[in-house]
Enzyme design. Structure first.
Site, PDB file in Angstrom:
ATOM      1  N   ARG A   1      -6.457  -1.179   9.317  1.00 27.27           N
ATOM      2  CA  ARG A   1      -6.621  -0.566  10.634  1.00 27.27           C
ATOM      3  C   ARG A   1      -7.111  -1.589  11.653  1.00 27.27           C
ATOM      4  O   ARG A   1      -6.632  -1.606  12.789  1.00 27.27           O
ATOM      5  CB  ARG A   1      -7.568   0.635  10.538  1.00 27.27           C
ATOM      6  CG  ARG A   1      -6.890   1.838   9.921  1.00 27.27           C
ATOM      7  CD  ARG A   1      -7.806   3.005   9.670  1.00 27.27           C
ATOM      8  NE  ARG A   1      -7.004   4.142   9.200  1.00 27.27           N
ATOM      9  CZ  ARG A   1      -7.513   5.272   8.740  1.00 27.27           C
ATOM     10  NH1 ARG A   1      -8.819   5.433   8.674  1.00 27.27           N
ATOM     11  NH2 ARG A   1      -6.718   6.246   8.351  1.00 27.27           N
TER      12      ARG A   1
ATOM     13  N   TYR B   1       1.270   3.697  12.711  1.00 24.28           N
ATOM     14  CA  TYR B   1       0.951   3.519  11.291  1.00 24.28           C
ATOM     15  C   TYR B   1      -0.517   3.178  11.069  1.00 24.28           C
ATOM     16  O   TYR B   1      -1.256   2.927  12.010  1.00 24.28           O
ATOM     17  CB  TYR B   1       1.886   2.553  10.589  1.00 24.28           C
ATOM     18  CG  TYR B   1       2.062   1.135  11.094  1.00 24.28           C
ATOM     19  CD1 TYR B   1       1.238   0.536  12.025  1.00 24.28           C
ATOM     20  CD2 TYR B   1       3.115   0.371  10.575  1.00 24.28           C
ATOM     21  CE1 TYR B   1       1.435  -0.765  12.430  1.00 24.28           C
ATOM     22  CE2 TYR B   1       3.323  -0.935  10.976  1.00 24.28           C
ATOM     23  CZ  TYR B   1       2.474  -1.505  11.904  1.00 24.28           C
ATOM     24  OH  TYR B   1       2.684  -2.798  12.287  1.00 24.28           O
ATOM     25  N   GLU B   2      -0.903   3.236   9.792  1.00 30.64           N
ATOM     26  CA  GLU B   2      -2.310   3.109   9.376  1.00 30.64           C
ATOM     27  C   GLU B   2      -3.190   4.183  10.014  1.00 30.64           C
ATOM     28  O   GLU B   2      -4.357   3.954  10.328  1.00 30.64           O
ATOM     29  CB  GLU B   2      -2.861   1.713   9.702  1.00 30.64           C
ATOM     30  CG  GLU B   2      -2.099   0.586   9.066  1.00 30.64           C
ATOM     31  CD  GLU B   2      -1.938   0.738   7.567  1.00 30.64           C
ATOM     32  OE1 GLU B   2      -2.794   1.380   6.938  1.00 30.64           O
ATOM     33  OE2 GLU B   2      -0.945   0.215   7.027  1.00 30.64           O
ATOM     34  N   GLY B   3      -2.629   5.369  10.189  1.00 33.70           N
ATOM     35  CA  GLY B   3      -3.346   6.467  10.817  1.00 33.70           C
ATOM     36  C   GLY B   3      -3.070   6.463  12.301  1.00 33.70           C
ATOM     37  O   GLY B   3      -3.431   5.526  13.013  1.00 33.70           O
TER      38      GLY B   3
ATOM     39  N   MET C   1       0.862  -1.175   0.000  1.00 33.28           N
ATOM     40  CA  MET C   1       0.000   0.000   0.000  1.00 33.28           C
ATOM     41  C   MET C   1       0.903   1.230   0.000  1.00 33.28           C
ATOM     42  O   MET C   1       1.650   1.459   0.959  1.00 33.28           O
ATOM     43  CB  MET C   1      -0.909  -0.019   1.233  1.00 33.28           C
ATOM     44  CG  MET C   1      -1.832   1.158   1.374  1.00 33.28           C
ATOM     45  SD  MET C   1      -3.075   0.910   2.685  1.00 33.28           S
ATOM     46  CE  MET C   1      -2.041   0.787   4.137  1.00 33.28           C
TER      47      MET C   1
END
Length: 589
Positions: A297, A441-443, A164
């Site tokens: 997430r 990570y991932e927000g 990604m």
């Protein structure tokens, strides 16, 4: 590091007894033909073997060796390639994949438990698989039939891997700032040019090919996030027969040297007029990518649970073996020079905190998995819509609360070991380092909190929360234990939500100032619901399995008496508002 043994008894309890997965699958035609209780148990048993015997032994050496980068090529640590080959032979990458393209099509309820085992065994190894599974979701949901047929079977098989590619040096949370460009070509493809950073598995030696999902902007794209498109960019361009063709213009420029997950290659990826293929519609790439991001997430949230479980297992074993001092109530091991530290109250506090948070998280992850299964497979449109609404509401809670609790549990496990937890021998310090990234990570978890409060609660006037609250109240009507504490927690969350909804109009800073505390208050309430459900089942089955169910009831009591009261402080913090955060000018910091 001590051995990892998947907590199969507890996983079966949550899957079969609390959430009655087999009964749910039986009424969903798409799942009924693929999975039942026996199938699920067989998969869990095999997953326990492969994670405990194949993957967990890689963890310490993988951390010590890390990945090696030379002349644009990456070498994973010793044993990774051989283990990946065994792992892919079992079809594990495609566990939840679309059967039309050779995936196994298993329910997400089962998938979340497998992911927990993977992360508990070794976060670094797991990430290569998790990114592939997530990229498959985006391709399956948004790509053309030709792209799905060409790429999904190889990705599900583990022969190829996915990535990604979102972040750029100047564009993290604000993806509207990306500069990567996509130039249309006469043959319908695109030339992708730009650089991406922090790309997990951007280069590695485990698979024959790597399939990058890249966010980029077309020449005539609107400004900001509305001008982002999604492209599939393979490392090698496949021929019509599926064999590998020409090397594409996608290269790893360097790797990051990190605090943890050192056996996971975190890459700077340079795309130099690389051939790419549009996934979905032009300028709607962010929505397509969020199909993958929402999966990731939840997956990264589960990393917090897995690391916490590994930490608990290590610490519980150590606490039963380490001799130090005598118990406050008198000697417990008369024949020994001192008592095991499990006799001491503070050690029990730490272990029970870890266990109650981890088992609560496991139940909540399974619950979210259940909603994902309903959103995907339920025949009734209303049921699908209701489940999807819950998924949207609960995903940021799962990602942030699981990982915040994961770090707390890994630090507590390290504390149980004392000085031995700070040295490498026991593996606890690695767990602390590995789990830390999951909050970032991932927000980041702060972004998850803003998403929850701003987009999922305030934006819809609290209607999504009201639906979740109605379900909790319906359960509480006949809840045999912890009913009052559960309802008290729910009322606290609802009242705090109403206070926030009333205050946002007059305070522009209120959401960002209170979002993290609000998310934790929400998470505690959700865990209270999970623990009340688990306690109800455990009490009903106490005569059948006194040891397991008795321990479950004791842990539930600890959660309600010692963990849930954290909500009192969180409510007070939220209600303090934003004023104290803005009492100093920027230059005073």
């Amino acid at each position: 590091m001590t051995d990892y043994n998947a907590p199969l008894r507890d996983m079966r309890f949550v899957l079969h007894d609390v959430f009655q997965g087999p009964a749910l699958w039986a009424r969903l035609p798409a799942l009924a033909e693929r999975v039942d209780a026996d199938t699920a148990d067989a998969i869990l048993e095999e997953a326990a073997k492969i994670t405990g015997q194949l993957i967990a032994p890689l963890s310490r050496n993988g951390d010590e060796q890390g990945v090696r980068f030379e002349a644009g090529q990456i070498s994973t640590p010793d044993g990774f390639r051989e283990s990946w080959h065994t792992y892919r032979e079992g079809g594990w990458v495609g566990l939840g994949g679309n059967p039309d393209y050779d995936g196994m099509g298993m329910p997400k309820m089962l998938g979340v438990l497998f992911e927990e085992m993977m992360y508990a065994a070794d976060s670094s190894f797991s990430l290569y698989s998790a990114l592939s599974a997530g990229s498959c979701l985006a391709i399956d949901a948004h790509a053309s039939e030709a792209l799905k047929a060409a790429y999904l079977p190889k990705l599900y098989s583990g022969q190829w891997a996915g990535t990604m590619c979102l972040t750029e040096p100047h564009a993290g949370t604000d993806l509207g700032l990306i500069r990567t460009r996509a130039e249309p070509q006469a043959d319908g493809s695109y030339q992708i040019s730009g650089s991406k950073i922090f790309i997990t598995g951007g280069e590695q030696d485990l698979t024959e090919n790597i399939v990058h999902l890249v966010l980029a902007k077309l020449p005539d794209a609107p400004a900001g996030a509305k001008g982002i498109s999604l492209f599939l960019v393979p490392k090698f361009l496949p021929e019509a027969d599926g064999s590998l063709g020409a090397r594409n213009g996608a290269h790893c420029g360097s790797i990051e040297h990190k605090m943890g997950i050192k056996a996971s290659a975190t890459c700077v990826m340079n795309f130099d007029a690389a051939t790419g293929f549009l996934v979905g519609e032009p300028n709607k790439g962010l929505a397509a990518m969020f199909t993958m991001m929402n999966y990731e997430r939840l997956s990264i949230g589960i990393q917090g649970i897995g690391c916490a479980e590994a930490s608990y297992q290590n610490a519980a074993r150590y606490a039963n073996e380490r001799l130090q001092s005598r118990a406050a109530s008198g000697a417990q091991a008369q024949q020994r020079i001192a008592d095991p530290i499990i006799a001491h109250g503070d050690v029990r506090r730490m272990l029970l905190t870890m266990r109650s948070l981890t088992e609560g998280g496991r139940a909540f992850a399974t619950y979210v998995g259940q909603q994902l299964d309903l959103a995907r497979y339920a025949e009734d449109a209303g049921e699908r819509e209701h489940a999807q609404r819950l998924v949207a509401l609960l995903t940021p809670v799962a990602k942030a609360f699981f990982t915040d609790n994961g770090l707390e549990s890994c630090v507590l496990g390290q504390q149980v070991f004392g000085g031995h937890g700070y040295i490498r021998e026991w593996g606890q310090e690695q767990l602390v380092r590995d789990v830390r990234i999951a909050q970032i990570y991932e927000g980041t978890n702060g972004i998850q909190a803003l998403d929850l409060l701003g987009r999922k609660v305030v934006a819809d006037g609290g209607q999504g929360l009201a639906a979740f609250a109605a379900e909790i109240r319906a359960f509480a009507v006949d809840a045999p234990v912890h009913r009052e504490a559960l309802l008290e927690a729910l009322v606290r969350l609802e009242n705090t939500t109403r206070w926030l909804l009333a205050g946002v109009a007059s305070d522009a800073n209120l959401i960002s100032a209170t979002a993290v505390e609000y998310l934790h208050l929400f998470g505690l309430t959700a865990y209270a619901y999970m623990w009340a459900r688990m306690a109800a089942v455990a009490q009903a089955k106490l005569a059948e399995d006194a040891e397991f169910c008795g321990a479950k009831l004791a842990c539930a009591a600890f959660f309600f008496e010692r963990i849930l009261p954290r909500g009192l402080a969180l409510e007070a913090s939220v209600r303090a508002g934003s004023s104290s955060l803005y009492g100093m000018e920027a230059g005073q910091f």
